[in-house]
Design a protein around this motif. Structure first.
Motif, PDB file in Angstrom:
ATOM      1  N   TYR A   3       0.802  -1.177  -0.046  1.00  0.00           N
ATOM      2  CA  TYR A   3       0.065   0.142  -0.096  1.00  0.00           C
ATOM      3  C   TYR A   3       0.881   1.218   0.167  1.00  0.00           C
ATOM      4  O   TYR A   3       0.308   2.257   0.266  1.00  0.00           O
ATOM      5  CB  TYR A   3      -0.964   0.207   1.143  1.00  0.00           C
ATOM      6  N   GLN A   4       2.108   1.043  -0.687  1.00  0.00           N
ATOM      7  CA  GLN A   4       2.948   2.331  -0.621  1.00  0.00           C
ATOM      8  C   GLN A   4       2.222   3.306  -1.573  1.00  0.00           C
ATOM      9  O   GLN A   4       1.836   2.757  -2.604  1.00  0.00           O
ATOM     10  CB  GLN A   4       4.463   2.083  -0.846  1.00  0.00           C
ATOM     11  N   ALA A   5       2.527   4.482  -1.390  1.00  0.00           N
ATOM     12  CA  ALA A   5       2.011   5.509  -2.394  1.00  0.00           C
ATOM     13  C   ALA A   5       2.959   6.736  -2.545  1.00  0.00           C
ATOM     14  O   ALA A   5       3.391   7.210  -1.798  1.00  0.00           O
ATOM     15  CB  ALA A   5       0.515   6.196  -1.662  1.00  0.00           C
ATOM     16  N   ASN A   6       3.349   6.823  -3.832  1.00  0.00           N
ATOM     17  CA  ASN A   6       4.438   7.912  -4.344  1.00  0.00           C
ATOM     18  C   ASN A   6       3.780   9.019  -4.015  1.00  0.00           C
ATOM     19  O   ASN A   6       2.398   9.474  -4.228  1.00  0.00           O
ATOM     20  CB  ASN A   6       4.518   7.576  -5.779  1.00  0.00           C
ATOM     21  N   PRO A   7       4.499  10.144  -3.290  1.00  0.00           N
ATOM     22  CA  PRO A   7       3.910  11.460  -3.297  1.00  0.00           C
ATOM     23  C   PRO A   7       3.197  12.106  -4.374  1.00  0.00           C
ATOM     24  O   PRO A   7       2.274  13.165  -3.997  1.00  0.00           O
ATOM     25  CB  PRO A   7       5.066  12.084  -2.567  1.00  0.00           C
ATOM     26  N   LEU A   8       3.951  11.718  -5.612  1.00  0.00           N
ATOM     27  CA  LEU A   8       3.292  12.434  -6.638  1.00  0.00           C
ATOM     28  C   LEU A   8       1.962  11.992  -7.016  1.00  0.00           C
ATOM     29  O   LEU A   8       1.042  12.747  -7.580  1.00  0.00           O
ATOM     30  CB  LEU A   8       3.978  12.210  -7.948  1.00  0.00           C
ATOM     31  N   THR A   9       1.192  10.950  -6.326  1.00  0.00           N
ATOM     32  CA  THR A   9      -0.156  10.459  -6.666  1.00  0.00           C
ATOM     33  C   THR A   9      -0.784  10.901  -5.222  1.00  0.00           C
ATOM     34  O   THR A   9      -2.079  10.646  -5.442  1.00  0.00           O
ATOM     35  CB  THR A   9      -0.006   8.882  -6.668  1.00  0.00           C
ATOM     36  N   TRP A  10      -0.447  11.461  -4.119  1.00  0.00           N
ATOM     37  CA  TRP A  10      -1.181  11.720  -3.154  1.00  0.00           C
ATOM     38  C   TRP A  10      -2.240  12.499  -3.385  1.00  0.00           C
ATOM     39  O   TRP A  10      -3.301  12.504  -2.865  1.00  0.00           O
ATOM     40  CB  TRP A  10      -0.474  12.429  -2.044  1.00  0.00           C
ATOM     41  N   LEU A  11      -2.085  13.900  -4.189  1.00  0.00           N
ATOM     42  CA  LEU A  11      -3.221  14.689  -4.582  1.00  0.00           C
ATOM     43  C   LEU A  11      -4.204  14.181  -5.264  1.00  0.00           C
ATOM     44  O   LEU A  11      -5.246  14.579  -5.339  1.00  0.00           O
ATOM     45  CB  LEU A  11      -2.579  16.083  -5.189  1.00  0.00           C
ATOM     46  N   LEU A  12      -3.827  13.158  -6.058  1.00  0.00           N
ATOM     47  CA  LEU A  12      -4.983  12.442  -6.842  1.00  0.00           C
ATOM     48  C   LEU A  12      -5.793  11.255  -6.175  1.00  0.00           C
ATOM     49  O   LEU A  12      -6.639  10.774  -6.625  1.00  0.00           O
ATOM     50  CB  LEU A  12      -4.386  12.013  -8.161  1.00  0.00           C
ATOM     51  N   LEU A  13      -5.305  11.159  -4.979  1.00  0.00           N
ATOM     52  CA  LEU A  13      -5.965   9.952  -4.010  1.00  0.00           C
ATOM     53  C   LEU A  13      -5.946   8.654  -4.913  1.00  0.00           C
ATOM     54  O   LEU A  13      -7.016   7.903  -4.858  1.00  0.00           O
ATOM     55  CB  LEU A  13      -7.252  10.341  -3.828  1.00  0.00           C
ATOM     56  N   ILE A  14      -4.782   8.292  -5.233  1.00  0.00           N
ATOM     57  CA  ILE A  14      -4.664   7.114  -6.310  1.00  0.00           C
ATOM     58  C   ILE A  14      -4.278   5.767  -5.547  1.00  0.00           C
ATOM     59  O   ILE A  14      -5.073   4.765  -5.680  1.00  0.00           O
ATOM     60  CB  ILE A  14      -3.255   7.390  -6.870  1.00  0.00           C
ATOM     61  N   ARG A  15      -3.594   5.813  -4.066  1.00  0.00           N
ATOM     62  CA  ARG A  15      -3.419   4.601  -3.510  1.00  0.00           C
ATOM     63  C   ARG A  15      -3.618   4.846  -1.930  1.00  0.00           C
ATOM     64  O   ARG A  15      -2.681   5.050  -1.272  1.00  0.00           O
ATOM     65  CB  ARG A  15      -2.201   3.968  -3.753  1.00  0.00           C
ATOM     66  N   PRO A  16      -5.174   4.926  -1.544  1.00  0.00           N
ATOM     67  CA  PRO A  16      -5.173   4.909  -0.108  1.00  0.00           C
ATOM     68  C   PRO A  16      -4.715   3.755   0.622  1.00  0.00           C
ATOM     69  O   PRO A  16      -4.629   2.639  -0.024  1.00  0.00           O
ATOM     70  CB  PRO A  16      -6.815   5.087   0.058  1.00  0.00           C
ATOM     71  N   THR A  17      -4.408   3.839   1.810  1.00  0.00           N
ATOM     72  CA  THR A  17      -3.856   2.728   2.810  1.00  0.00           C
ATOM     73  C   THR A  17      -5.091   1.772   3.232  1.00  0.00           C
ATOM     74  O   THR A  17      -5.891   2.480   4.008  1.00  0.00           O
ATOM     75  CB  THR A  17      -3.157   3.424   3.847  1.00  0.00           C
TER      76      THR A  17
END
Length: 528
Positions: free
Chosen positions: A359-373
């Motif tokens: 469930y790691q999420a690259n910071p570039l995807t955070w604002l798009l809500l791509i990979r919640p934990t």
């Protein structure tokens, strides 16, 4: 639009204003005061209910609770983080909380957040998940109240302040992070306290500069302002923030730079000829002394348990003559040498942590809500654990309310444009805090990080959305049709947000539901 239309609109506007004023002034002063604050009280109660209801479920260590809850318990019992036997979670969850040893454990975050978690555990000897999580939940409730106060101060509107608190109260990221005993909720609260202090310092600084300008005719350099208690408070609160996780240092650094910029611009507006060197050479060193030493002192104070005992990790490292410093720095006390060695080890861990996680999420995807934990999942077949469907699941996922999240990100993007065009100080302050919480993570794109880290800067996304909704609502001087249209848009948005939160609440809190219902929440394939 014809002249008669304009006359009709004006008459309707006057009539509506008269009815509202008549109704409002018919109330007593006490009634008006109660009505004004009923909104914030209601939002606080709502936030408390959403965070406290069934807080003890599940009676299991959820996600990183496996580290922080057990560390918190040994910290309260030993003064430092001790070690646990292999696979201790089943026994710990069953109430066997005394199976730790006095051997030190290498931990990579400062102790304050774990002290906060442990505070709730001492009342029931660490026996229940409710005890593990209660202080984190209270932190989340306090953040909603604090955000309302800040938003009211920032916008000058109690209604917008209440709106900001309401959006944070019903958002899934904020709810989940208040119901799971990990550290990031405390990072968010202390950063928000520091932000509030910076907000108050701005007005205090401008008032002092105005008084100075009224008393003197020699304005070449401007004063060095030492009487800035809110700047000192910011240093303390950002120090507390860094005492939970080191990313609190970015809030201290970036918002300290913000205060220097604000000081310089205030001097320029007053006509100080050497406004820039005055700021950099006179005020900036004073501001540094008011913030950084206070932050450092608070940070060291939170390590009191480690310093006061001999059992903590690396506590006696410098006692070995082969490790102790020599030469010009030999005078440094051995505990300080050991402490700095420990901090060096922690830094090495943080910059090299790249172990993959599902469930790691690259910071570039955070604002798009791509990979919640996904924090927790328990599947049950028909008849198991009360399951009444063919297959059931209890899921805790840190998915933010998608409508609120994406609208907040869009609002922040618009405010960047608005800052360039209009240079509004409220917008600048919110974006500075947002940058402090988010942009530093872009330096660690290869590090293992998670979407839930965004809780640290979510309040500033909410503030950005609140400012934009205030613009949508219109000004009292706008035509009636414009204000009515704005209110309708906001009402539709809020109703939709509430419905989305109600739909997601079961998967934010681990309520057992049929797996078919869970699948309806996979709005993006990456949310699975």
């Amino acid at each position: 639009m014809t002249a008669s239309d304009l006359e009709s609109d004006t008459a309707a506007e006057v009539a509506e204003r008269s009815r509202l004023e008549h109704w409002w002034h018919a109330r007593t002063e006490q009634q008006r005061r109660l009505l004004s604050w009923s909104g914030p009280v209601g939002v606080t109660l709502l936030a408390a209910f959403l965070r406290l209801w069934n807080l003890g479920h599940p009676q299991a260590l959820v996600f990183d609770e496996t580290y922080y809850v057990k560390d918190a318990w040994t910290l309260w019992n030993l003064g430092y983080e001790g070690s646990w036997p292999e696979d201790p979670n089943p026994a710990f969850e069953a109430g066997q909380t005394g199976i730790f040893s006095a051997d030190p454990s290498f931990v990579v975050h400062p102790p304050l957040g774990k002290w906060i978690i442990g505070l709730g555990m001492v009342f029931d000897d660490g026996q229940s998940a409710f005890g593990w999580r209660i202080t984190t939940a209270l932190v989340g409730i306090a953040a909603v109240v604090l955000l309302m106060l800040i938003a009211k101060r920032l916008t000058g509107s109690l209604a917008l302040g209440t709106l900001a608190g309401f959006l944070l109260a019903i958002d899934g990221n904020a709810i989940v992070m208040s119901r799971v005993a990990i550290l990031d909720n405390s990072v968010m609260l202390f950063a928000l306290l520091g932000f509030g202090a910076i907000l108050l310092d701005r007005r205090s600084m401008e008032t002092q500069l105005a008084l100075w300008a009224a008393r003197t005719t020699d304005r070449d350099w401007g004063p060095a302002l030492w009487r800035r208690p809110w700047l000192l408070a910011a240093g303390v609160t950002f120090g507390l923030c860094a005492s939970v996780k080191w990313n609190g240092l970015y809030f201290l650094a970036i918002l300290a730079v913000y205060t220097v910029v604000v000081d310089a611009l205030a001097r320029r507006r007053l006509g100080v000829p050497f406004w820039l060197p005055s700021t950099l050479l006179k005020q900036a060193p004073v501001s540094f002394l008011l913030t950084v030493p206070a932050a450092l002192a608070v940070y060291l104070l939170t390590w009191t348990g480690w310093f006061a005992t001999d059992g903590g990790y690396s506590r006696t490292w410098a006692d070995d003559p082969r490790n102790a410093w020599t030469g010009a720095f030999a005078w440094v006390p051995l505990p300080i040498q050991s402490f700095l060695h420990y901090e060096q080890l922690v830094y090495g861990y943080h910059v090299t942590e790249t172990d993959p996680h599902n469930y790691q999420a690259n910071p570039l995807t955070w604002l798009l809500l791509i990979r919640p934990t996904s924090m927790y999942y328990l599947g049950s077949d028909l008849g198991q654990n009360g399951c009444e469907a063919t297959r059931c699941g209890e899921w805790i996922s840190g998915i933010a309310n998608p409508l609120i999240w994406w609208a907040s990100v869009a609002a922040a993007g618009y405010l960047v444009y608005r800052l360039i065009r209009r240079r509004e100080w409220q917008v600048g302050l919110v974006l500075a805090a947002l940058a402090a919480g988010y942009l530093p993570w872009l330096m660690y794109l290869n590090r293992t990080v998670f979407q839930f880290y965004t809780i640290a800067f979510e309040p500033y996304l909410i503030l950005a959305l609140t400012i934009v909704l205030g613009l949508v609502a219109g000004r009292p001087t706008d035509p009636l049709w414009r204000r009515q249209a704005g209110r309708r848009v906001i009402a539709v948005f809020l109703v939709a947000s509430v419905l989305v939160s109600a739909f997601f609440y079961p998967v934010w809190t681990g309520i057992q539901v049929p797996t078919e219902f869970i699948r309806l929440h996979y709005w993006l394939p990456t949310w699975l």
